[in-house]
Design a protein around this motif. Structure first.
Motif, short mmCIF file in Angstrom:
data_model
loop_
_atom_site.label_atom_id
_atom_site.label_comp_id
_atom_site.label_asym_id
_atom_site.label_seq_id
_atom_site.Cartn_x
_atom_site.Cartn_y
_atom_site.Cartn_z
N LEU A 223 13.68 -10.10 55.89
CA LEU A 223 12.24 -10.11 56.13
C LEU A 223 11.78 -8.80 56.73
O LEU A 223 10.75 -8.23 56.33
N VAL A 224 12.52 -8.33 57.70
CA VAL A 224 12.18 -7.06 58.34
C VAL A 224 12.31 -5.91 57.34
O VAL A 224 11.46 -4.99 57.30
N GLN A 225 13.33 -5.95 56.50
CA GLN A 225 13.57 -4.89 55.52
C GLN A 225 12.38 -4.74 54.58
O GLN A 225 11.87 -3.62 54.38
N LEU A 226 11.89 -5.83 54.00
CA LEU A 226 10.79 -5.73 53.05
C LEU A 226 9.46 -5.47 53.76
O LEU A 226 8.59 -4.77 53.21
N SER A 227 9.28 -6.02 54.95
CA SER A 227 8.04 -5.76 55.70
C SER A 227 7.91 -4.28 56.01
O SER A 227 6.81 -3.69 55.91
N SER A 228 9.01 -3.67 56.39
CA SER A 228 9.01 -2.23 56.66
C SER A 228 8.85 -1.43 55.37
O SER A 228 8.15 -0.41 55.34
N ARG A 229 9.46 -1.90 54.30
CA ARG A 229 9.45 -1.19 53.02
C ARG A 229 8.04 -1.05 52.47
O ARG A 229 7.69 -0.01 51.87
N TYR A 230 7.21 -2.09 52.64
CA TYR A 230 5.86 -2.07 52.05
C TYR A 230 4.77 -1.88 53.11
O TYR A 230 3.60 -2.17 52.85
N ARG A 231 5.13 -1.37 54.26
CA ARG A 231 4.16 -1.20 55.33
C ARG A 231 3.03 -0.25 54.93
O ARG A 231 1.87 -0.45 55.31
N SER A 232 3.34 0.74 54.15
CA SER A 232 2.32 1.73 53.76
C SER A 232 1.43 1.25 52.63
O SER A 232 0.46 1.93 52.28
N ASN A 233 1.72 0.09 52.06
CA ASN A 233 0.91 -0.44 50.97
C ASN A 233 -0.04 -1.50 51.54
O ASN A 233 0.39 -2.62 51.85
N PRO A 234 -1.31 -1.20 51.69
CA PRO A 234 -2.24 -2.14 52.32
C PRO A 234 -2.50 -3.39 51.48
O PRO A 234 -3.10 -4.35 51.99
N ARG A 235 -2.07 -3.38 50.23
CA ARG A 235 -2.31 -4.55 49.36
C ARG A 235 -1.14 -5.54 49.39
O ARG A 235 -1.22 -6.59 48.76
N VAL A 236 -0.09 -5.23 50.11
CA VAL A 236 0.95 -6.21 50.40
C VAL A 236 0.57 -6.82 51.75
O VAL A 236 0.88 -6.26 52.81
N VAL A 237 -0.13 -7.94 51.69
CA VAL A 237 -0.81 -8.44 52.89
C VAL A 237 -0.12 -9.61 53.57
O VAL A 237 -0.44 -9.93 54.71
N GLY A 238 0.82 -10.26 52.88
CA GLY A 238 1.40 -11.46 53.48
C GLY A 238 2.85 -11.64 53.11
O GLY A 238 3.33 -11.13 52.09
N PHE A 239 3.53 -12.42 53.95
CA PHE A 239 4.94 -12.72 53.72
C PHE A 239 5.15 -14.21 53.86
O PHE A 239 5.05 -14.77 54.96
N ASP B 93 10.07 -3.11 43.37
CA ASP B 93 9.14 -2.09 43.88
C ASP B 93 8.12 -1.69 42.82
O ASP B 93 6.91 -1.57 43.10
N ALA B 94 8.60 -1.50 41.59
CA ALA B 94 7.72 -1.09 40.51
C ALA B 94 6.69 -2.17 40.20
O ALA B 94 5.53 -1.88 39.88
N THR B 95 7.11 -3.42 40.31
CA THR B 95 6.19 -4.54 40.06
C THR B 95 5.10 -4.57 41.12
O THR B 95 3.91 -4.74 40.81
N VAL B 96 5.48 -4.44 42.39
CA VAL B 96 4.50 -4.42 43.47
C VAL B 96 3.52 -3.26 43.29
O VAL B 96 2.30 -3.42 43.45
N GLU B 97 4.03 -2.12 42.91
CA GLU B 97 3.17 -0.95 42.71
C GLU B 97 2.19 -1.18 41.55
O GLU B 97 1.01 -0.82 41.65
N ALA B 98 2.68 -1.76 40.46
CA ALA B 98 1.80 -2.00 39.32
C ALA B 98 0.68 -2.98 39.68
O ALA B 98 -0.47 -2.82 39.26
N LEU B 99 1.00 -3.99 40.45
CA LEU B 99 -0.01 -4.95 40.89
C LEU B 99 -1.04 -4.28 41.80
O LEU B 99 -2.25 -4.52 41.68
N SER B 100 -0.57 -3.44 42.70
CA SER B 100 -1.47 -2.75 43.61
C SER B 100 -2.37 -1.77 42.87
O SER B 100 -3.55 -1.61 43.22
N ASP B 101 -1.84 -1.13 41.84
CA ASP B 101 -2.61 -0.13 41.10
C ASP B 101 -3.85 -0.73 40.43
O ASP B 101 -4.84 -0.03 40.21
#
Length: 578
Positions: A138-154, A89-97
């Motif tokens: 797949l559903v777990q992570l898709s739901s987890r990052y739904r509010s992050n518009p920069r997580v665009v693909g799976f 989660d922290a890695t995804v956030e740092a990339l988005s920031d």
């Protein structure tokens, strides 16, 4: 390709793979060297705009922990005590920031390196993780990052391939191993919780092949339409065995057919000569032609080729070449361009190999009399003395006569005296003049004999040079850009053609390609990406494979600061256009 960005704008995916979370260490490598925010900023500074972030299903389990966290997180003490998923989660956030787009990738089920056909990870399910558990993740992570518009693909599964549990298919075969069906169901479940997520679907056989897509176009299926991207991988060893075999077939058969054409041209020419002699022997024009045709060069050519025209040798030569064409073409029909065969080399060795050897032996037996005659004449240093008497020289070709050993009779030796020669008479002025003329003609005739053997050897050398040229040109072709382009177009590049039907047009993302050498393959693959406007993700950005283990393909060195190969980064940056 051009895909939808986080704010709806068009953007080319120019990505890097940053791995580590899918391995036993459970975290991206490099966190022992530099702060997470600095690592993310470095990716931006290198002009890339997205990161493919692999993970394992094991990493998602509540019991998962980071082994040796003091070492693997040495430069990021704020992450100590967190679970692997929280560090992810922290890695995804740092990339988005820092403005980077993130593409999630289910790389493996059990944490570890990928990939082989024997690791049990080739399908989307394993003995420990069922299809349902895979879809739940797949559903777990898709739901987890739904509010992050920069997580665009799976990227829902990495390098689908043969496994001890079965072989994947695309739209056919057993339902349990139909990858197209499984991907469609998984995509629909992701869409249900995160409608904006791109569904990225791997090709078959280590992501090499997408050529079954038109038969089962998942990108046109219901709610997935407009949300599916196909992904492929390319490495220098991905020049598939089946592709090489097809190149052998495509280039060998025309050669064999050319040999047959040359043979029939020789037969036709010889037949015309015999016909001309038999029909026009009394005509002045025919006599002039016969005089020319019985010249030394023509006789040498005829002597070199006449053993090829003996029906037994010729028929076996033709049959051997025809058999080789037939076997090669049949094997070509059996070899699918949508599959890489581990045993294709065995097929070639066991079936095509003996056929080629047999054909070569028969063809050698076919031409051996000509070669033997040339070698014998060279050893004696006694070139053939051509006879001006065309009918006497070639009559055996009309009558089918043979010598005792079954071969065509030798035309060498003294020319028989004409039976109607006038009786000898005293030599007078006129007879001396005739003798001088005859001597001059004989001297002229002897002078031409010095060209006989060189001419014959030149013909043999020409045939050998033509064969070698074909072999060399075929080998060189396999190393050309055109050969690679043809392979990629056949495997997945055809989907990039905008003028085709909807089933044959879809976005393709090259989510893995990499090298440690500035090789010819590297130049070709980067050229293909540029010319076909392919989105990409270089494998990998990492400077480490794991703690203390160097990553030779990495963009960075182990310190995650120093660029490993300047040429590589420069080439990748040249592919980026925003």
């Amino acid at each position: 390709r051009i895909l939808g960005g986080p704010e709806g704008q068009e953007v080319q995916f120019a990505c890097v793979n940053w791995y580590g979370s899918h391995m036993e260490g459970m975290v991206p490598t490099g966190l022992d060297q530099r702060p997470l925010s600095a690592l993310a900023q470095t990716i931006v500074d290198m002009k890339f705009n997205c990161v493919r972030l692999p993970y394992s299903l094991e990493m998602l389990t509540p019991s998962a922990t980071v082994p040796y966290p003091e070492k693997s997180l040495a430069a990021n003490p704020q992450l100590l005590g967190k679970t692997p998923l929280e560090i992810f989660d922290a890695t995804v956030e740092a990339l988005s920031d820092v403005g980077l787009v993130t593409i999630l990738n289910d790389h493996v089920s059990k944490a570890g390196w990928c990939c082989s056909k024997s690791d049990g990870e080739g399908l989307w399910f394993t003995e420990a993780y069922s299809t349902e558990k895979w879809m739940e993740s797949l559903v777990q992570l898709s739901s987890r990052y739904r509010s992050n518009p920069r997580v665009v693909g799976f990227d829902i599964r990495n390098e689908v391939r043969d496994s001890p549990l079965g072989s994947p298919t695309w739209g056919f075969g057993a339902a349990g191993t139909d990858w197209a069906h499984a991907a469609q169901v998984a995509g629909e479940r992701i869409q249900a919780v995160n409608p904006d997520m791109l569904i990225i679907i791997s090709g078959l056989d280590f992501s090499m092949f997408l050529c079954d897509v038109p038969q089962q176009p998942v990108h046109l299926a219901g709610s997935l339409a407009g949300h599916v991207v196909y992904t492929t991988h390319e490495y220098d060893w991905y020049f598939s065995d089946s592709g090489i075999f097809r190149e052998v077939v495509r280039r060998s058969v025309p050669l064999y057919l050319k040999i047959l054409l040359v043979f029939f041209v020789i037969v036709l020419t010889r037949a015309l000569v015999v016909l001309a002699y038999s029909r026009f022997r009394s005509h002045r024009l025919g006599q002039r032609y016969m005089h020319w045709a019985s010249g030394p060069l023509w006789l040498e050519l005829a002597k070199l080729l006449e053993p090829l025209l003996q029906w037994r040798r010729a028929s076996l030569g033709v049959v051997s070449i025809g058999l080789l064409c037939l076997v090669t073409l049949v094997m070509d029909k059996l070899v699918s361009r949508c599959k890489n065969y581990d045993d294709i080399a065995t097929w070639t060795l066991v079936i095509l190999g003996p056929t080629q050897v047999l054909s070569l032996l028969l063809c050698f037996w076919w031409i051996w009399p000509s070669l033997r005659t040339t070698l014998a004449d060279s050893a004696r240093g006694d070139p053939v003395a051509p006879s001006p008497d065309f009918p006497e020289t070639f009559s055996h070709l009309e009558n089918g006569d043979k010598s005792d050993d079954g071969e065509a009779p030798d035309v060498r030796g003294p020319m028989p005296l004409p039976t109607n020669s006038p009786p000898a008479r005293a030599i007078g002025a006129s007879s001396l003049s005739s003798f001088e003329v005859s001597s001059k003609q004989h001297h002229k005739h002897d002078k031409s004999r010095q060209y006989h053997l060189p001419f014959r050897w030149a013909l043999l050398a020409l045939m050998l040079a033509a064969s070698l040229f074909h072999l060399i040109s075929w080998t060189q072709y396999l190393e050309t850009y055109e050969a690679l382009e043809e392979q990629l177009d056949a495997r997945w590049g055809f989907l990039l053609s905008k003028g085709s039907s909807a089933e044959r047009v879809a976005p393709v993302w090259l989510s893995e390609f990499g090298t440690g050498e500035n090789s010819l393959w590297w130049k070709h693959i980067t050229r293909y990406i540029a010319e076909h406007d392919v989105g990409f993700a270089y494998w990998p950005w990492n400077g480490q494979k794991s703690l203390g283990e160097d990553e030779l393909y990495g963009i960075l060195e182990e310190d995650f600061i120093t660029v490993r190969h300047d040429w590589k980064l420069k080439d990748l940056q040249s592919l980026i256009h925003r």
